[in-house]
Design a protein around this motif. Structure first.
Motif, short mmCIF file in Angstrom:
data_model
loop_
_atom_site.label_atom_id
_atom_site.label_comp_id
_atom_site.label_asym_id
_atom_site.label_seq_id
_atom_site.Cartn_x
_atom_site.Cartn_y
_atom_site.Cartn_z
N ASP A 21 11.37 -0.82 22.39
CA ASP A 21 10.83 -1.65 21.18
C ASP A 21 10.73 -0.30 20.41
O ASP A 21 10.09 0.75 20.64
N ASP A 22 11.06 -0.39 19.20
CA ASP A 22 10.84 0.60 17.97
C ASP A 22 9.62 0.67 17.22
O ASP A 22 9.43 1.43 16.40
N GLY A 23 8.77 -0.17 17.80
CA GLY A 23 7.24 -0.35 17.14
C GLY A 23 7.24 -1.39 16.16
O GLY A 23 6.17 -1.62 15.88
N SER A 24 8.37 -2.12 15.90
CA SER A 24 8.31 -3.14 15.07
C SER A 24 8.30 -4.63 15.82
O SER A 24 8.36 -5.71 15.32
N GLY A 25 8.16 -4.53 17.24
CA GLY A 25 8.25 -5.60 17.97
C GLY A 25 9.74 -6.11 18.26
O GLY A 25 9.95 -7.13 18.96
N ARG A 26 10.84 -5.57 17.74
CA ARG A 26 12.06 -5.71 17.94
C ARG A 26 12.72 -4.78 18.69
O ARG A 26 12.56 -3.53 18.73
N MET A 27 13.46 -5.00 19.74
CA MET A 27 14.43 -4.07 20.40
C MET A 27 15.54 -3.38 19.55
O MET A 27 16.10 -4.12 18.88
N MET A 28 15.40 -2.11 19.86
CA MET A 28 16.72 -1.31 19.07
C MET A 28 17.80 -1.93 19.49
O MET A 28 18.29 -2.23 20.63
N ASP A 29 18.87 -2.32 18.62
CA ASP A 29 20.09 -2.56 18.78
C ASP A 29 21.27 -1.66 18.96
O ASP A 29 21.43 -1.02 17.62
N PHE A 30 21.83 -1.44 20.03
CA PHE A 30 22.78 -0.52 20.04
C PHE A 30 24.39 -0.99 19.99
O PHE A 30 25.21 -0.32 20.04
N THR A 31 24.26 -2.16 19.52
CA THR A 31 25.72 -2.96 19.65
C THR A 31 26.28 -2.87 18.23
O THR A 31 27.50 -3.12 17.95
N GLN A 32 25.46 -2.48 17.22
CA GLN A 32 25.88 -2.35 15.68
C GLN A 32 25.76 -0.86 15.17
O GLN A 32 24.92 -0.11 15.44
N PRO A 33 26.49 -0.70 14.17
CA PRO A 33 27.84 -1.37 13.70
C PRO A 33 28.96 -1.34 14.66
O PRO A 33 29.19 -0.41 15.27
N ALA A 34 29.62 -2.60 14.80
CA ALA A 34 30.61 -2.75 15.74
C ALA A 34 31.63 -1.77 15.40
O ALA A 34 32.15 -1.31 14.34
N GLY A 35 32.17 -1.03 16.32
CA GLY A 35 33.37 -0.01 16.48
C GLY A 35 32.95 1.38 15.97
O GLY A 35 33.46 2.25 16.01
N GLU A 36 31.47 1.65 15.60
CA GLU A 36 31.27 3.10 15.27
C GLU A 36 30.70 3.81 16.41
O GLU A 36 30.16 3.60 17.36
N PRO A 37 31.56 4.93 16.62
CA PRO A 37 31.09 5.90 17.55
C PRO A 37 29.78 6.46 17.40
O PRO A 37 29.28 6.58 16.53
N ALA A 38 29.56 7.00 18.70
CA ALA A 38 27.82 7.82 18.76
C ALA A 38 28.47 9.26 18.64
O ALA A 38 29.47 9.69 18.40
N LEU A 39 27.22 9.99 18.28
CA LEU A 39 27.28 11.29 18.15
C LEU A 39 28.02 12.19 19.27
O LEU A 39 28.59 13.41 18.87
N VAL A 40 28.00 11.58 20.47
CA VAL A 40 28.43 12.25 21.75
C VAL A 40 29.51 10.91 22.11
O VAL A 40 29.26 9.79 22.27
N ALA A 41 30.59 11.48 22.61
CA ALA A 41 31.88 10.66 23.03
C ALA A 41 31.27 9.75 24.21
O ALA A 41 30.61 10.43 25.19
N ALA A 42 31.88 8.60 24.46
CA ALA A 42 31.63 7.58 25.45
C ALA A 42 32.02 8.45 26.74
O ALA A 42 31.37 7.87 27.82
N ASP A 43 32.70 9.36 26.83
CA ASP A 43 33.23 9.88 28.10
C ASP A 43 32.64 11.32 28.51
O ASP A 43 33.02 12.01 29.32
N SER A 44 31.56 11.46 27.75
CA SER A 44 30.61 12.72 27.91
C SER A 44 30.07 12.78 29.14
O SER A 44 29.64 11.83 29.78
N ILE A 45 29.50 14.03 29.52
CA ILE A 45 28.45 14.18 30.61
C ILE A 45 27.36 13.54 30.14
O ILE A 45 26.44 12.92 30.94
N SER A 46 27.13 13.63 28.85
CA SER A 46 25.66 13.45 28.38
C SER A 46 25.54 11.65 28.59
O SER A 46 24.44 11.17 28.95
N TRP A 47 26.31 10.80 28.47
CA TRP A 47 26.29 9.30 28.54
C TRP A 47 26.25 9.15 30.09
O TRP A 47 25.40 8.20 30.33
#
Length: 298
Positions: A21-47
């Motif tokens: 919950d980001d404090g607004s009562g809504r859960m943070m949505d990690f599915t959007q924007p569709a297709g946009e990569p993260a700052l760290v690659a999906a095959d990273s050790i960090s993930w």
């Protein structure tokens, strides 16, 4: 990856939604924007590291212990955050920021980081000894981000899966560009650089009543789901045990490491948690988002 038993899944999903919950009562949505990569690659050790909840609890406490050992950082955290008055909320906000940084879409993560930097511009003061500090001081930011990286990696390495030297160095290199976005301009890019930083900072670290107060607060908090609350103190001792021996000695925290039996329990819990398939988890949401990346035509 292991699946969650049907009778447990709703409870774990509800617990996870409360953490995101980001404090607004809504859960943070990690599915959007569709297709946009993260700052760290999906095959990273960090993930891999940040997906394990046991890693996050143990490593996060280790990181805060190291932060509070530095007098300027300690004053900034204790005087300008809600750690003392509402520590659980503060930890959830910090954990959410870490999730957005690692798994959020780039636009989402960079927007959040910019907001954190603006907020830090207002954080300044003096230590009890009269030494001035500013939260956006690159040297202090370097320490904060290095200690966080260290805590999470060590927790994963000790309690989930040991990583070889190449994997450990890759992990630090992955996080350095993100640390620079936060203002930590010379973040360690390898384990050797991190060790040099820790060695160079040792003379500045000191024990304090605030460290003891923080540990007491953590021991009394509902850090874990109700069935696991009896393990609270074991998690704290594991966090202390991850501190480098010279730092642990200087902080007066020797003798608080977990027993061999407690270590076996934690490793069992951490390995059971590895790869749990919870629909609400940031990594599962982020994978769905990244999987929408356009494919090259055949």
């Amino acid at each position: 990856m292991p699946s969650v038993p049907t009778f447990l899944k709703p409870r774990l999903e509800n617990l996870l939604r409360s953490q995101l919950d980001d404090g607004s009562g809504r859960m943070m949505d990690f599915t959007q924007p569709a297709g946009e990569p993260a700052l760290v690659a999906a095959d990273s050790i960090s993930w891999r590291v940040f997906a394990n909840p046991v890693t996050l609890v143990i490593g996060g406490i280790t990181a805060v212990l190291l932060e509070l050992a530095e007098p300027k950082v300690r004053s900034g955290v204790w005087d300008h955050t809600t750690f003392r008055t509402d520590p659980l909320k503060r930890m959830r906000r910090t954990g959410l920021a870490a999730m957005v940084t690692v798994y959020g879409a780039r636009s989402q993560a960079t927007r959040m980081i910019s907001g954190v930097r603006r907020m830090h511009e207002q954080v300044r003061g003096t230590t009890p000894e009269g030494v001035p500090y500013e939260a956006n001081d690159p040297e202090l930011l370097r320490w904060v981000h290095a200690t966080a990286a260290f805590g999470f990696l060590e927790a994963y390495h000790h309690y989930v899966t040991p990583l070889d030297q190449a994997g450990r160095d890759r992990y630090y290199a992955e996080g350095a560009p993100i640390s620079r976005l936060y203002g930590a301009e010379t973040a360690p890019v390898s384990e050797d650089e991190l060790r040099e930083l820790f060695s160079g900072m040792l003379h500045r670290l000191e024990p304090s009543g605030i460290l003891s107060e923080f540990i007491g607060i953590m021991e009394s908090l509902p850090l874990l789901p109700r069935p696991l609350r009896r393990f609270n103190r074991i998690f704290i001792s594991a966090s202390v045990g991850l501190l480098p021996p010279d730092i642990r000695m200087k902080l007066g925290l020797c003798g608080r490491s977990p027993s061999a039996a407690a270590t076996r329990v934690l490793r069992f819990l951490a390995r059971q948690a590895e790869g749990l398939e919870l629909d609400s988890s940031p990594i599962m949401q982020a994978r769905r988002r990244v999987d929408d990346l356009p494919r090259n035509p055949a």
